[in-house]
Enzyme design. Structure first.
Site, PDB file in Angstrom:
ATOM      1  N   LYS A 160      88.099  53.621 -22.366  1.00  0.00           N
ATOM      2  CA  LYS A 160      89.020  53.719 -21.222  1.00  0.00           C
ATOM      3  C   LYS A 160      88.203  54.251 -20.057  1.00  0.00           C
ATOM      4  O   LYS A 160      87.049  54.654 -20.244  1.00  0.00           O
ATOM      5  CB  LYS A 160      90.189  54.649 -21.541  1.00  0.00           C
ATOM      6  CG  LYS A 160      89.764  56.009 -22.120  1.00  0.00           C
ATOM      7  CD  LYS A 160      90.954  56.860 -22.563  1.00  0.00           C
ATOM      8  CE  LYS A 160      91.562  56.403 -23.865  1.00  0.00           C
ATOM      9  NZ  LYS A 160      92.880  55.835 -23.724  1.00  0.00           N
TER      10      LYS A 160
ATOM     11  N   HIS B  53     102.984  54.541 -11.415  1.00  0.00           N
ATOM     12  CA  HIS B  53     101.996  54.482 -12.494  1.00  0.00           C
ATOM     13  C   HIS B  53     101.301  55.797 -12.793  1.00  0.00           C
ATOM     14  O   HIS B  53     100.465  55.857 -13.686  1.00  0.00           O
ATOM     15  CB  HIS B  53     100.915  53.451 -12.168  1.00  0.00           C
ATOM     16  CG  HIS B  53     101.328  52.042 -12.432  1.00  0.00           C
ATOM     17  ND1 HIS B  53     101.245  51.467 -13.675  1.00  0.00           N
ATOM     18  CD2 HIS B  53     101.833  51.101 -11.609  1.00  0.00           C
ATOM     19  CE1 HIS B  53     101.672  50.217 -13.601  1.00  0.00           C
ATOM     20  NE2 HIS B  53     102.041  49.967 -12.361  1.00  0.00           N
TER      21      HIS B  53
ATOM     22  N   LYS C 117      97.027  48.141 -27.985  1.00  0.00           N
ATOM     23  CA  LYS C 117      96.094  47.105 -28.458  1.00  0.00           C
ATOM     24  C   LYS C 117      95.479  47.511 -29.791  1.00  0.00           C
ATOM     25  O   LYS C 117      95.353  46.694 -30.713  1.00  0.00           O
ATOM     26  CB  LYS C 117      94.995  46.863 -27.408  1.00  0.00           C
ATOM     27  CG  LYS C 117      95.525  46.225 -26.131  1.00  0.00           C
ATOM     28  CD  LYS C 117      94.549  46.334 -24.962  1.00  0.00           C
ATOM     29  CE  LYS C 117      95.275  46.003 -23.663  1.00  0.00           C
ATOM     30  NZ  LYS C 117      94.501  46.327 -22.467  1.00  0.00           N
TER      31      LYS C 117
END
Length: 843
Positions: A569, A378, A681
């Site tokens: 974020k 990741h 999104k």
């Protein structure tokens, strides 16, 4: 909150959430009243809003339970290959509305609750977010669970039931202050404790090599208590399970240590064991080598693998007696996906069970382990990679250390045979890093112990292959894959933006909900004036609703006609919230310099949590709030510019702000953001992206056409070239007057008059220690923001680009991502066949 719909409007509203039949409504009302009756304690006559929420949650849960039981029976009878998604984080958010949507119950519940004189939205707001994750990695796991159920896969999420999830963020005098997230305070109606499946987990002790094999003895035992949460697929009657483990001390815990009779002290010491599942570590993209964290990682792995093996041994006829004793077929029946390196201990633990407990031959056990496990990487940031001290392993997990040494030796022997004399390669590829403090490189362990290694966006997977794991790729290129992340369209379109979902369904039908690629059909309406008007109207309604929410919750008044410019974020230097700050200051200076000039009004919203120990991230929050303080109170600026910090950003707030955004900021330094999912999104919800060619932005630009995003700044190769040349921030500072002015203002205390030196660390970092090269992209960013302004002045053209973005966002469904994992890593096929509902016979 938006004004409530009139009675007539409610009944006229067409909705993809399903038409409510009268029978359904009556049934929901009856069930709700029954639960309310039993929820209220005898001596209370008045119900609170929370009582109403719990009554509704239990009503909805009743619809889940029969499907949940039937799904598990279905798996026992078919005995499919089971997928185990292991993650230290599941960032689920709220469950009530998502469950209603996936069961097709939302309209029936809405109508029933309305008939009872209550407001469904108000009840939904009472639910606590299940914040058992930090950001992207944990939210991805939640989206994946939704997709695995919707695709009919026999899948299980396994993690930890943290008593305290990600902290609640309060802003006090512009600074972040953390509060504990006591999300279980009022109970959790969605989970079911399963004490009958409680399992022991061992720590410490010592290893004995005997003629009968290896024994790990004198260990300390902690019990793992499972709590199951149902995970419904979308309208297919499949309900999978997320099983989270909670740590419990055994009844004899530490009592034998206290032979002096200090029984009270011994019982109080139970907390030591139970601390394992107490709190989520709040670090995103940062490794903190604490022993408690290593305990958490082994705790979830050890409990989960026992559970997996128990289920593997049970027969397909549902009997619990072991019938499979041969592990040859284990990889044909079990797939274990490691979500980052946090569950990496699955590899040595599976080896330990196979070799020490099940007496499988070492080489055979290694083959089984590799065929079973797969690893998702990741991040490429070096500070995020897990490297545990050998000394910590030696104490906590002595047998696992032996196994890791043996696996590493086997691996290095193979490398040495293929590359004779290449000592440097052996050093680079070792699982054990030599040095002052010997460390175990968990990413290397994952790579050698898995049959598949994937990155999470195409550009990231290329970096994984060509840089991070270059040596491993040369050794086994067939292992490496890309699986671009996705988001579930159920939560991130249907649930959070019903207005947009409705107008899309009117044009192309409802198939897009489970096949997001069907959004491509919207391309034929890109010049349809009615559709353009409808899309713009939905966006404006969402903006009005969010503006009302901000006013109610934060007492902030914003101009709903302004451009909603959003960056939400985690706060991190690589995500470059500082670049956004510099743009805000530049706009402010331009307005001050020329107040009579017409400017495109903007509301810049920045939200996100900083890890509690991350000094620079906390300084960035203070800077954002300080800039807002000055700009928002300057009469020269008025409605032209506002800077808002969105406090306590979390899943439930994302569901409100994302549908209201006009502009989505995805501005990380190229080569640092593995994928991003917030970017997806925003795209599907009709915001335009300003971003660098990083992570999944690259594929978004490819899908929609680069000209339909606002792409700026250095590409990966430019960043690498600048690294070779040497990045000198002062050159940009000297040559760009607007940048210089902004930095001088921050430096001089213009934004912190009561503490002029407040931001010296931020300025010092930007000028002399900026790994993420904010100044190098400043000029291109400011220019690109000018193009954003120009387009915003032409609402029709802006909305056409919005429609194109929505139409081209189909690739970014987690259904597509999971279908690729299923076929290319797990070796299973998704199923479109619905399980019969509980009221129909199974066959």
């Amino acid at each position: 909150m938006a004004a409530p719909l009139s009675d007539g409007d409610r009944r006229k509203q067409i909705s993809v959430r399903g038409i409510a039949g009268l029978g359904d409504v009556a049934e929901v009302r009856k069930s709700f009243n029954r639960h309310l009756h039993f929820t209220l304690v005898k001596d209370r006559n008045v119900a609170t809003p929370r009582d109403y929420y719990f009554a509704l949650a239990h009503t909805v849960r009743d619809h889940l339970v029969g499907r949940w039981i039937r799904t598990q029976q279905h798996y026992y009878e078919r005995d499919p290959k089971r997928i185990y998604y292991l993650s230290l984080e599941f960032y689920m958010g709220r469950t009530l509305q998502n469950t209603m949507v996936n069961l097709g119950l939302q309209n029936a519940c809405d109508e029933a609750i309305y008939q009872l004189g209550l407001d469904l939205e108000e009840l939904e707001e009472i639910e606590e977010d299940a914040g058992l994750g930090n950001g992207g990695l944990g939210r991805l796991a939640a989206c994946f669970l939704d997709s695995m159920a919707t695709l009919g896969l026999a899948a299980y999420g396994y993690g930890i039931r943290y008593e305290f999830g990600i902290f609640n963020q309060k802003i006090v005098d512009g600074w972040q202050v953390e509060e504990a997230d006591d999300w279980l305070r009022y109970g959790n109606p969605w989970e079911k404790a399963r004490p009958e499946y409680m399992l022991p987990v061992h720590f410490y002790g010592r290893v004995e090599h005997t003629p009968d094999g290896v024994k790990w003895i004198d260990t300390q035992v902690v019990l793992a208590m499972p709590y199951d949460t149902p995970v419904p697929g979308y309208k297919n009657n499949t309900v999978n399970t997320m099983r989270l483990w909670s740590a419990k001390a055994p009844n004899d815990f530490n009592l034998q240590e206290f032979n002096m009779g200090d029984y009270i002290e011994a019982v109080l010491d139970r907390n030591l064991a139970e601390n394992i599942s107490r709190v989520l570590y709040p670090n995103d993209n940062f490794f903190e080598g604490k022993e408690l964290r290593l305990k958490q990682e082994y705790f979830v792995v050890a409990a989960t693998l026992q559970d997996i093996i128990r289920r593997f041994k049970s027969s397909k006829f549902g009997c619990r007696d072991p019938v499979r004793t041969c592990f040859e077929t284990f990889p044909d029946k079990v797939a274990i996906q490691l979500n980052d390196t946090h569950p990496a201990l699955s590899i040595p633990e599976l080896m330990r069970i196979l070799v020490d407990v099940e007496k499988v031959d070492w080489d055979k056990a290694w083959e089984i382990t590799k065929r079973t496990c797969a690893y998702t990487n990741h991040t490429v940031l070096p500070e995020a990679l897990e490297r545990w001290p050998v000394s910590m392993f030696e104490k906590l997990l002595p047998r696992h250390l032996e196994i890791i040494y043996a696996l590493n030796q086997m691996h290095l022997d193979r490398v040495a045979a293929l590359y004779p004399g290449d000592i440097d390669r052996l050093r680079r590829m070792s699982v054990i890093e030599e040095g002052d403090c010997k460390r175990i490189n968990m990413a290397h362990l994952c790579v050698i112990g898995s049959h598949a290694v994937n990155g999470v966006a195409r550009i990231h997977s290329d970096i994984v292959r060509n840089s991070v794991f270059k040596d491993f790729y040369e050794l086994e290129p067939e292992k490496f894959q890309n699986k671009t992340n996705g988001i579930t369209p159920r939560r991130w379109l249907l649930l959070c933006n019903p207005g947009l979902a409705d107008i899309i369904a009117e044009k192309i039908g409802e198939g897009f909900i489970t096949d997001l690629s069907q959004l491509k059909k919207l391309l034929e309406f890109i010049d349809n004036e009615t559709f353009i008007r409808d899309v713009a109207k939905v966006k404006q309604e969402n903006k009005l609703k969010f503006a009302a929410y901000l006013e109610e919750q934060y007492k902030v008044k914003i101009n709903p006609m302004s451009m909603f410019d959003v960056q939400v974020k985690r706060i991190h230097e690589y995500k470059r919230q500082l670049l956004n700050c510099l743009h805000a200051i530049t706009l402010y200076n331009r307005i001050r310099c020329n107040p009579s000039k017409s400017f495109v009004p903007r509301t810049i919203m920045i939200g996100g949590k900083a890890a509690p120990g991350y000094h620079m991230a906390k300084m960035i929050i203070k800077l954002i709030t300080s800039i807002g303080e000055v700009i928002n109170n300057d009469p020269y600026v008025g409605d032209k510019l506002k800077v808002i910090f969105l406090e306590n950003y979390r899943v439930s707030l994302a569901e409100k702000v994302i549908p209201a955004a006009d502009l989505s900021q995805q501005i990380s330094t190229a080569g640092t953001e593995a994928s991003g999912t917030g970017n997806m999104k925003f795209m599907v919800n009709g915001a335009l992206t300003i971003g660098t060619m990083d992570g999944a932005n690259v594929e978004m630009a490819e899908e929609a056409g680069e000209e339909n995003l606002f792409i700026f700044g250095m590409r990966v190769e430019d960043v690498e070239a600048l690294d070779r040349k040497g990045y000198n921030a002062r050159e940009y500072y000297e040559s760009l007057p607007e940048l210089r002015q902004a930095i001088d203002q921050i430096s001089s205390g213009f934004f912190s008059p009561r503490d002029p030196g407040c931001f010296k660390d931020v300025v010092n970092m930007l000028m002399y220690h900026d790994r993420f090269k904010v100044f190098a992209d400043y000029e291109a960013y400011i220019k690109c923001q000018g193009q954003v302004d120009q387009l915003f002045l032409d609402p029709r053209e802006w909305t056409r680009k919005v429609i194109r973005n929505i139409a081209c966002s189909g690739k970014f469904s987690s259904d597509r991502t999971i279908t690729e994992y299923a076929r290319e890593i797990w070796g299973v096929e998704p199923s479109a066949t619905a399980i019969p509902p509980p009221n129909l016979p199974r066959n």
